[in-house]
Structure formats: C-alpha cells, structure tokens
Design an enzyme around this catalytic site. Structure first.
Site, mmCIF file in Angstrom:
data_model
loop_
_atom_site.group_PDB
_atom_site.id
_atom_site.type_symbol
_atom_site.label_atom_id
_atom_site.label_comp_id
_atom_site.label_asym_id
_atom_site.label_seq_id
_atom_site.Cartn_x
_atom_site.Cartn_y
_atom_site.Cartn_z
ATOM 1 N N ASP A 1 -14.211 9.318 46.996
ATOM 2 C CA ASP A 1 -15.174 8.381 46.421
ATOM 3 C C ASP A 1 -14.636 7.771 45.129
ATOM 4 O O ASP A 1 -14.483 8.462 44.125
ATOM 5 C CB ASP A 1 -16.490 9.107 46.134
ATOM 6 C CG ASP A 1 -17.216 9.471 47.414
ATOM 7 O OD1 ASP A 1 -17.576 8.553 48.165
ATOM 8 O OD2 ASP A 1 -17.398 10.683 47.669
ATOM 9 N N SER B 1 -16.369 15.318 51.367
ATOM 10 C CA SER B 1 -16.263 14.442 50.207
ATOM 11 C C SER B 1 -15.727 15.223 49.015
ATOM 12 O O SER B 1 -16.350 16.181 48.548
ATOM 13 C CB SER B 1 -17.635 13.866 49.854
ATOM 14 O OG SER B 1 -17.540 13.216 48.603
ATOM 15 N N PHE C 1 -23.673 9.425 43.253
ATOM 16 C CA PHE C 1 -23.648 10.857 42.954
ATOM 17 C C PHE C 1 -23.787 11.691 44.224
ATOM 18 O O PHE C 1 -24.446 11.247 45.169
ATOM 19 C CB PHE C 1 -24.795 11.214 41.995
ATOM 20 C CG PHE C 1 -24.670 10.517 40.670
ATOM 21 C CD1 PHE C 1 -23.908 11.072 39.640
ATOM 22 C CD2 PHE C 1 -25.260 9.276 40.472
ATOM 23 C CE1 PHE C 1 -23.749 10.400 38.438
ATOM 24 C CE2 PHE C 1 -25.109 8.597 39.263
ATOM 25 C CZ PHE C 1 -24.353 9.157 38.246
ATOM 26 N N HIS D 1 -13.551 5.509 49.991
ATOM 27 C CA HIS D 1 -14.819 4.767 49.868
ATOM 28 C C HIS D 1 -14.838 4.103 48.489
ATOM 29 O O HIS D 1 -14.984 4.777 47.476
ATOM 30 C CB HIS D 1 -15.960 5.797 50.044
ATOM 31 C CG HIS D 1 -17.337 5.263 49.848
ATOM 32 N ND1 HIS D 1 -18.446 6.083 49.776
ATOM 33 C CD2 HIS D 1 -17.812 3.994 49.720
ATOM 34 C CE1 HIS D 1 -19.536 5.353 49.618
ATOM 35 N NE2 HIS D 1 -19.178 4.078 49.559
ATOM 36 N N ASP E 1 -23.054 8.751 55.138
ATOM 37 C CA ASP E 1 -22.664 9.396 53.876
ATOM 38 C C ASP E 1 -23.890 9.552 52.983
ATOM 39 O O ASP E 1 -24.536 8.559 52.643
ATOM 40 C CB ASP E 1 -21.612 8.489 53.203
ATOM 41 C CG ASP E 1 -21.055 9.038 51.904
ATOM 42 O OD1 ASP E 1 -21.363 10.195 51.545
ATOM 43 O OD2 ASP E 1 -20.298 8.295 51.248
ATOM 44 N N GLY E 2 -24.190 10.805 52.611
ATOM 45 C CA GLY E 2 -25.260 11.073 51.663
ATOM 46 C C GLY E 2 -26.298 12.034 52.213
ATOM 47 O O GLY E 2 -26.996 11.723 53.175
ATOM 48 N N MET F 1 -16.465 2.170 45.730
ATOM 49 C CA MET F 1 -17.722 1.724 45.121
ATOM 50 C C MET F 1 -17.360 0.954 43.857
ATOM 51 O O MET F 1 -17.582 1.414 42.737
ATOM 52 C CB MET F 1 -18.619 2.934 44.837
ATOM 53 C CG MET F 1 -19.286 3.472 46.093
ATOM 54 S SD MET F 1 -19.834 5.177 45.954
ATOM 55 C CE MET F 1 -18.320 6.025 46.385
ATOM 56 N N MET G 1 -24.958 4.200 54.088
ATOM 57 C CA MET G 1 -25.288 5.143 53.011
ATOM 58 C C MET G 1 -26.711 5.663 53.237
ATOM 59 O O MET G 1 -27.640 4.877 53.425
ATOM 60 C CB MET G 1 -25.227 4.453 51.644
ATOM 61 C CG MET G 1 -23.841 4.054 51.182
ATOM 62 S SD MET G 1 -22.637 5.408 51.138
ATOM 63 C CE MET G 1 -23.398 6.548 49.974
ATOM 64 N N MET H 1 -15.304 5.205 42.132
ATOM 65 C CA MET H 1 -16.433 4.542 41.452
ATOM 66 C C MET H 1 -15.956 3.945 40.133
ATOM 67 O O MET H 1 -15.150 4.555 39.429
ATOM 68 C CB MET H 1 -17.540 5.558 41.169
ATOM 69 C CG MET H 1 -18.011 6.307 42.406
ATOM 70 S SD MET H 1 -19.429 7.348 42.058
ATOM 71 C CE MET H 1 -19.542 8.284 43.593
ATOM 72 N N HIS I 1 -12.645 12.462 52.536
ATOM 73 C CA HIS I 1 -13.394 11.316 52.003
ATOM 74 C C HIS I 1 -13.248 11.296 50.475
ATOM 75 O O HIS I 1 -13.566 12.281 49.807
ATOM 76 C CB HIS I 1 -14.866 11.456 52.409
ATOM 77 C CG HIS I 1 -15.741 10.318 52.016
ATOM 78 N ND1 HIS I 1 -15.858 9.169 52.766
ATOM 79 C CD2 HIS I 1 -16.565 10.154 50.950
ATOM 80 C CE1 HIS I 1 -16.722 8.339 52.180
ATOM 81 N NE2 HIS I 1 -17.164 8.919 51.069
HETATM 82 C C1 DX5 Z 1 -22.105 9.216 46.958
HETATM 83 C C2 DX5 Z 1 -20.842 9.416 47.713
HETATM 84 C C3 DX5 Z 1 -20.850 10.528 48.672
HETATM 85 C C4 DX5 Z 1 -21.175 11.891 48.099
HETATM 86 C C5 DX5 Z 1 -21.939 12.629 49.162
HETATM 87 O O1 DX5 Z 1 -22.087 7.970 46.359
HETATM 88 O O2 DX5 Z 1 -20.488 8.250 48.422
HETATM 89 O O3 DX5 Z 1 -19.646 10.585 49.435
HETATM 90 O O4 DX5 Z 1 -20.059 12.653 47.740
HETATM 91 O O5 DX5 Z 1 -22.365 13.824 48.640
HETATM 92 P P1 DX5 Z 1 -23.458 14.748 49.367
HETATM 93 O O6 DX5 Z 1 -22.903 15.074 50.709
HETATM 94 O O7 DX5 Z 1 -23.573 15.908 48.454
HETATM 95 O O8 DX5 Z 1 -24.717 13.919 49.458
HETATM 96 ZN ZN ZN Z 2 -18.750 8.373 49.808
#
Ligand code: DX5
Ligand code: ZN
Length: 218
Positions: free
Chosen positions: A32, A7, A142, A63, A174-175, A65, A136, A34, A30
């Site tokens: 993200d 990510s 975050f 991804h 993811d997470g 969001m 998730m 947002m 990946h």
């Molecule tokens: C959070 C993201 C993730 C995030 C994962 O909303 O969707 O992709 O970057 O980070 P880690 O692997 O540090 O939990």
């Molecule tokens: Zn993500």
C-alpha cells in the site's frame, strides 16, 4: 481457487524481510503506497518497493493511493512491481489513460481501484484494457477498519461486467477481509482477497491464510 494477497501495511516495518517470509504460503504480496494527499496517511515509497523486490520472488501487487499516479508509474515499474493499481478518483480520465499507457510500455499488469463512493459503472471505460479491478470495502488509508457490507452489490455488479466484457480480469477486494467477510466477497464474485490485520494479527499466520481460502483444516 481464490488468491490471497497479504497487505504489508499490517506487517512490522522494522522486520519487513521476516514478515514477508511469514506469508510465503500466500499468492501475492499487497503493498500500500500512500502519499498523504489522496489519503491522509503516508506509507511506502519507491525505494522500499525496490528493496522488497530484492528479497522475494512473490508477485508484487502495488496499490497506489496517490494523486495523479501517471507521475510515478515508471518509477514503481522499474522498482520491480508486477502489478500497479491506480484509483479512478486520483486523476481526470486522460490522466488515468496516460497512467495505463505507461504501464503497458513498462509491461506491468494494470489495475484500477474504486473508493466505496464510486459506482460500478465507472469501470466500464477501462474494463477491457485492465488486468484487475479492485473494490475497496473500507475508506482507503488505514488497516484494521470494519468491512463495508454495502459494497457487496457493487462487487457482484462488477463480476457481471467482467463476465460480459473481459472474462479473465481479476476482481480484487481490499478492506476488512476476514474469514467471515471473505466468504461473502467470494460469493459475490471476488477472486483476489487482500487482508492485513486478519493475517498479520493472527497468532498462526499460515492458518489465517488458509482460513481466508475457506480451508478450515489448518
Ligand atoms: C487500506 C489498504 C488496505 C489495508 C487493509 O487503505 O488499502 O490494503 O492494509 O487492511 P485490513 O485487511 O486490516 O482491512
Ligand atoms: Zn490496499
């Protein structure tokens, strides 16, 4: 063989090209996105995806969001995304269907995402038409949060649905994925692992990617 998707959220945004090069032994990248509304954070938008596309051949797993994602599917597809995943909580069912329709039109792969609160059954109306389901294992928004173990049964339930209704559909997690939780999610049925801090926070990035695959030799 599981796929590893680093990510970029945990990369240095001032050195994106360098940090993309650092994860070249991984499978997907990946990204993200947002919007400050669906989640409180604001990160990457269309122009950045477009610039990333110019510097790498890696599979871009984007991804989203964002609220009402159908508004932005064309733009992210044109920017060079290979797969777009949208949250089932981000719109009403007709809006989700519309977003998936535009992905088909744009010939990008289609993913649906579930927040921790959303039940496994929510995938059923869409499962046969999507390429990927993302579970998730933290609240989106975050990086660096703790893995939610209570999501393991949901991963297993969705793996069963996939075997029944759409074998070949990817099951991504993811997470909070690190070498320990990676083992748990793979056992539960995941085959694409997203990891931010476990990869970019490691002193040896290549070894960290190998460790997530379950390879201890590196
Ligand atoms: C959070 C993201 C993730 C995030 C994962 O909303 O969707 O992709 O970057 O980070 P880690 O692997 O540090 O939990
Ligand atoms: Zn993500």
């Amino acid at each position: 063989m599981v796929k590893i998707a680093p990510s970029l959220l945990s990369a240095d945004f001032g050195n994106l090209a360098r940090d993309i090069e650092r994860v070249k032994t991984a499978d997907w990248l990946h990204i993200d996105v947002m919007d400050g509304s669906f989640v409180s954070n604001i990160t990457i938008g269309v122009p950045v995806v477009k610039s990333i596309r110019k510097i790498t051949d890696m599979f871009l797993d984007v991804h989203l969001m964002i609220e009402k994602p159908s508004r932005y599917i064309s733009a992210f597809a044109d920017a060079g995304a290979d797969l777009l995943s949208i949250h089932l909580e981000a719109d009403m069912p007709p809006g989700i269907q519309e977003a998936l329709r535009i992905m088909d039109e744009k010939q990008v792969k289609k993913g649906i995402v579930l927040r921790p609160i959303t039940s496994a059954e929510a995938v059923l109306p869409y499962l046969e038409q999507v390429d990927l389901v993302l579970v998730m294992t933290v609240e989106p928004g975050f990086g660096g949060q703790a893995f939610m173990e209570d999501q393991l049964s949901k991963i297993a339930a969705i793996r069963r649905y996939i075997e029944q209704y759409h074998p070949g559909c990817y099951l991504q997690v993811d997470g909070g994925v690190d070498p320990k939780t990676a083992k748990q999610v793979i056992e539960a049925g995941a085959d694409v692992l997203v990891a931010g801090s476990a990869i970019y926070g490691a002193s040896d990035v290549e070894a960290a990617i190998a460790a997530l695959r379950g390879d201890q030799r590196k």
